[in-house]
Design a protein around this motif. Sequence first.
Motif, short mmCIF file in Angstrom:
data_model
loop_
_atom_site.label_atom_id
_atom_site.label_comp_id
_atom_site.label_asym_id
_atom_site.label_seq_id
_atom_site.Cartn_x
_atom_site.Cartn_y
_atom_site.Cartn_z
N ILE A 291 14.17 -4.75 21.02
CA ILE A 291 12.83 -4.25 21.35
C ILE A 291 12.44 -3.12 20.40
N LYS A 292 13.39 -2.26 20.05
CA LYS A 292 13.10 -1.18 19.11
C LYS A 292 12.67 -1.74 17.76
N LYS A 293 13.33 -2.80 17.31
CA LYS A 293 12.97 -3.42 16.04
C LYS A 293 11.57 -4.01 16.10
N CYS A 294 11.22 -4.60 17.24
CA CYS A 294 9.87 -5.15 17.39
C CYS A 294 8.82 -4.04 17.30
N GLN B 108 4.39 -6.21 22.44
CA GLN B 108 4.49 -7.21 23.49
C GLN B 108 5.85 -7.21 24.16
N GLU B 109 6.91 -7.13 23.36
CA GLU B 109 8.26 -7.18 23.92
C GLU B 109 8.54 -5.94 24.77
N LEU C 125 2.19 2.48 25.31
CA LEU C 125 2.13 1.14 24.73
C LEU C 125 0.74 0.54 24.88
N ARG C 126 0.13 0.72 26.05
CA ARG C 126 -1.24 0.25 26.24
C ARG C 126 -2.20 1.00 25.33
N MET D 14 7.29 6.89 16.64
CA MET D 14 7.26 7.67 17.88
C MET D 14 7.46 6.77 19.09
N LEU D 15 6.80 5.61 19.09
CA LEU D 15 6.93 4.68 20.21
C LEU D 15 8.36 4.14 20.31
N ALA D 16 8.97 3.85 19.17
CA ALA D 16 10.35 3.35 19.18
C ALA D 16 11.29 4.41 19.74
N ASP D 17 11.12 5.66 19.33
CA ASP D 17 11.96 6.75 19.86
C ASP D 17 11.71 6.95 21.35
#
Length: 413
Positions: free
Chosen positions: A170-173, A180-181, A206-207, A276-279
């Motif tokens: 999911i982090k990679k996505c 989405q994931e 995410l939204r 930032m979202l991945a972290d």
Amino acid sequence: MADHEASKLDYGSHLLLDQPLLQHPVELLRKNLRSARFETEKDGSYVKEALRKIATDSVNGRLSQQDVLKSLDNMISRMRGVKRKLTAFAEEESRLQRQEEARVNHLADLYNMNSVDDVKYEAWNRKRLDRFLADYFCRQGYMESAKALAQQSQIEPLVDIETFAQMNRIKKCLLNRSVQEALAWCTAGDTKKELRKMDSNLEFMLRYQQYIEIVRNRSQTKPDDALAHAQKYLFPYSATYPEEINHACGLLAMTPADIDKVDVYRELTGPARWEMLADLFVKTHNSLFSLPPVPLLHIALSSGLSALKTPACHSIHPDSAGVPSHHTSLSLATNVCPICSTELNELARCVPHALHIKSHIDPDLRLLPNGRAYSKARLEEFAKKAGLPEGQVKDLRTGEVFGVERLRKVYIT
């Protein structure tokens, strides 16, 4: 007696780093139980409502016998689906229980040892180190290396490879600019409810990123898509995230050419948002499953460096710098102090000093002119090994040579 006390195992200190080892399977068992209950309640409610409706319509003559049988067949088919799901949940529960049992047994082996001199302790500690390394590999995304190490060391039940594999996927996505994931993970089963209990802002962010992408690609979407998305997913949280909502409204009014002229909107549409979202996802994921925010290897290494570090290891005095000079061999410097070695000195610079309740000082100390102090016996032994003439001594770390008449005896008061 002192040697015995030093080599005695402190079980509590050893197990401080191993709390997540037991907590994580428990969290997975809870999640598995909640998911099973969710599916049971959802389909159970459907069947109850369907039976009530069939009974009412049959009595009122609105359903024929064939329609009733067809409806019952549909319910039986649905309940068979529930049975398959519950079977999968039961298998997962058995797997997690076996995993928890293996971890409890691994920690219980420690209590069969009395000291670090026990022959079994070295093998147990090696397995623990392999577990820390596998955990580090998993967090860094080296899943194949983690699997190979776990298989070679036979510690598969002690490493959460499946959990980290899902997290890394999911982090990679997210780093590939797809939400989405991550959204599917947030809304799957009762995860949404648990994140709400944690006051997590992951789903909102995410939204929010979805909205930013809709506005960015407004030429490829319908004019009302951004507004509809904001009304459904963003505006209900206007009281909780007022700043983000204001920026969302402002972004909608900006033209693509004007976005880069305003710092706030340039940051919203910049690539750093995805990092930032991945972290944020990794932090939320680890918190949800009771995983430490940093690798266990970092915690263990930091603790070890701190336990060995003294104020003299990074002295600001120019003649007592922390790194040994070229006059001193690395092995000698390491024997004097591991933290002062070339390999560990810089690594230990930012860790705190350990709290020592007992002092360990060499007897018969001599103070050199450069401010360093060594025992007289060590200075004489090192001078003899270095081949110095009689009446001269050599600093064990810097390599400086002094006459014995310049040494001063140190008295501890």
